[in-house]
Design an enzyme around this catalytic site. Sequence first.
Site, PDB file in Angstrom:
ATOM      1  N   LYS A  55       0.837  -1.199   0.138  1.00 47.38           N
ATOM      2  CA  LYS A  55       0.054   0.056   0.067  1.00 47.38           C
ATOM      3  C   LYS A  55       0.907   1.213   0.068  1.00 47.38           C
ATOM      4  O   LYS A  55       1.874   1.334   1.062  1.00 47.38           O
ATOM      5  CB  LYS A  55      -0.812  -0.032   1.247  1.00 47.38           C
ATOM      6  N   SER A 104      -1.194  -0.891  -4.446  1.00 45.99           N
ATOM      7  CA  SER A 104      -2.356  -0.060  -4.517  1.00 45.99           C
ATOM      8  C   SER A 104      -2.121   1.006  -3.636  1.00 45.99           C
ATOM      9  O   SER A 104      -1.414   1.435  -2.731  1.00 45.99           O
ATOM     10  CB  SER A 104      -3.326  -0.804  -3.531  1.00 45.99           C
ATOM     11  N   SER A 125      -7.155  -5.794  -7.770  1.00 49.23           N
ATOM     12  CA  SER A 125      -6.807  -4.562  -7.461  1.00 49.23           C
ATOM     13  C   SER A 125      -6.260  -3.825  -9.145  1.00 49.23           C
ATOM     14  O   SER A 125      -5.603  -4.659  -9.878  1.00 49.23           O
ATOM     15  CB  SER A 125      -5.506  -4.321  -6.709  1.00 49.23           C
TER      16      SER A 125
END
Length: 372
Positions: A164, A234, A350
């Site tokens: 992330k 992401s 994703s």
Amino acid sequence: MPECLVFRVPTRHPADISGLDALIESGAVAPDEIVAVFGKTEGNGCVNDFTRPLAVMALEAALGARLGVSPATIGARVALVMSGGTEGGLSPHLLILARREGPAGEGKAAKGKALAVGTAFTDDFLPEEIGRMAQVRATAAAVRRAMAIAGLAEVSDVHFVQVKCPLLTSARIQEAAARGEGVATHDTYASMGLSRGASALGIGLALGEIPESALDDSVIGTRTDLYSGRASASAGIELMRNEIIVLGNAPGWSGPLRIAHRVMRDGIDFPAIQGALADLGFPGAGQLPPEAAERVLALLAKAEPSGNGLIRGRRHIMNDDSDINATRHARALVGGVAAAAIGRTDLFVSGGAEHQGPDGGGPVAVIGRVVA
């Protein structure tokens, strides 16, 4: 002997933590065993997708209350990776990963290797570092730390690395400018791709897939031939650091769970998904029957429209649609293909696969319960 536990729970809205509460209340997992949470939220997956920070806030508050610590303390030690966008038939859900410790020799030891998890965090980035080599190198170092925590000494035992990462906003760009610093881009949406790309290149560097000599700021987001087959990144507005989750099969771990991966060459590469399933001993033909589908704890995949506007020589319009962002199209496409293979729609797909697999494709990993 540690064991990696994986739980999949549905969510009714981005702040819904009832599934997590139910797991803890049932005794299935203790809050202090939780090391990471993957989440699919039903936002747009773009810069202004506030479903991601809403979910993070809810998880931090819930776990903090359970452990008697502040939400910030939870955020400092638990990797919370929220991926926005459940287009098509994808179902919003959480994947809760826990590490349960046991004395050496206790529990059922795996034959050879079992699912292992390790997490690590970079320091916060300055806005001018996002999408540049500083982010690549910091990510690579964090991946190596997470591998060590998981006991993954061999890079070949690593099957999926989730990151992330942050993005640029107008305020962050102005903050850098006030200090006389320039940023990688002034397009806040483009910054998501550069941040994902830098993170993926860092994963590829750590896993030996990409030589450091091939890397500099100019290749980030441009050299599609440079990629990791095990990277998933992401980007979100809710953080300024990279949070890393490394998943693999390691010796010294117990339990029935394993992970396998393949690389999808494009968004309709059904055989790649079947290959990952076959590596775990699942039936290799057609859609999994319901009893086999329930042994699949998670499917993790990346989705990206090809830059040339083609899928196996036929035109697609994902990059030309001014109403719906291309990554949203791609998530729906790959989500449908994956759901057809697994027989379920609560899958972690994703969007945005810069340097994460070949152009138009991406890695896919399956965590499954292996039957002896």
